[in-house]
Write an enzyme that holds these catalytic residues in place. Structure first.
Site: not given
Length: 128
Positions: A94, A117
Site C-alpha cells: 500500500c 496479483c
C-alpha cells in the site's frame, strides 16, 4: 510499518490477515474471498482504507488470486524488489501504510501488460 503499528494490528486483525499484511504472507490460491468476485466497486487497503484497485481493471488471470492490470492511481501502491524464496519478484505494498498486498508480474493483459496479483485478505471491496 512501525513496530507500534504492527502491535496495534496484531490486536485488530485476524491471524491470517496479520500474517499477510505485516509479514508478507500469502493466502492459498483459490481460497480468498475476492479471487472470483465480479461485483463492481473499488478495493481498499484493509489496514488504512486507501483506494487501491477498481473492479473495472480486475480480470480472471487463472492464478487463484484477485488480479488487476493497474492500480487506481500511480501512488496507490509502491513496488519493491523482493528476493525472498530464491526468486526475484516485485512486491506490491500500500502506498499509504506499506501493508503487503501481493506481487506484480509482467504477464498481464493490455493495456498495461501487468498482473497485480493481490491477496484477498489485504483488501476490502467497497461496492458501487
Amino acid at each position: 510499518m512501525s513496530d507500534e503499528d504492527r502491535n496495534r494490528l496484531r490486536a485488530e486483525l485476524d491471524p491470517e490477515t496479520y500474517h499477510i499484511v505485516c509479514e508478507a504472507g500469502t493466502e492459498r490460491a483459490f481460497s480468498g474471498k475476492y479471487w472470483d468476485c465480479k461485483l463492481p466497486g473499488v478495493y481498499h487497503c484493509v489496514v488504512c482504507n486507501e483506494a487501491l484497485f477498481d473492479s473495472e481493471t480486475k480480470y480472471d488471470s487463472g492464478s487463484g488470486w484477485p488480479s488487476y492490470y493497474q492500480p487506481v492511481a500511480g501512488a496507490a501502491v509502491t513496488e519493491i524488489e523482493d528476493t525472498s524464496h530464491g526468486m526475484v519478484r516485485t512486491e506490491v505494498v500500500c502506498g499509504k501504510c506499506e501493508a503487503h498486498l501481493g506481487h506484480v508480474f509482467k504477464d498481464g493483459p493490455p493495456p498495461t501488460g501487468l498482473r497485480y496479483c493481490i491477496n484477498s485478505a489485504s483488501v476490502v471491496l467497497h461496492e458501487r
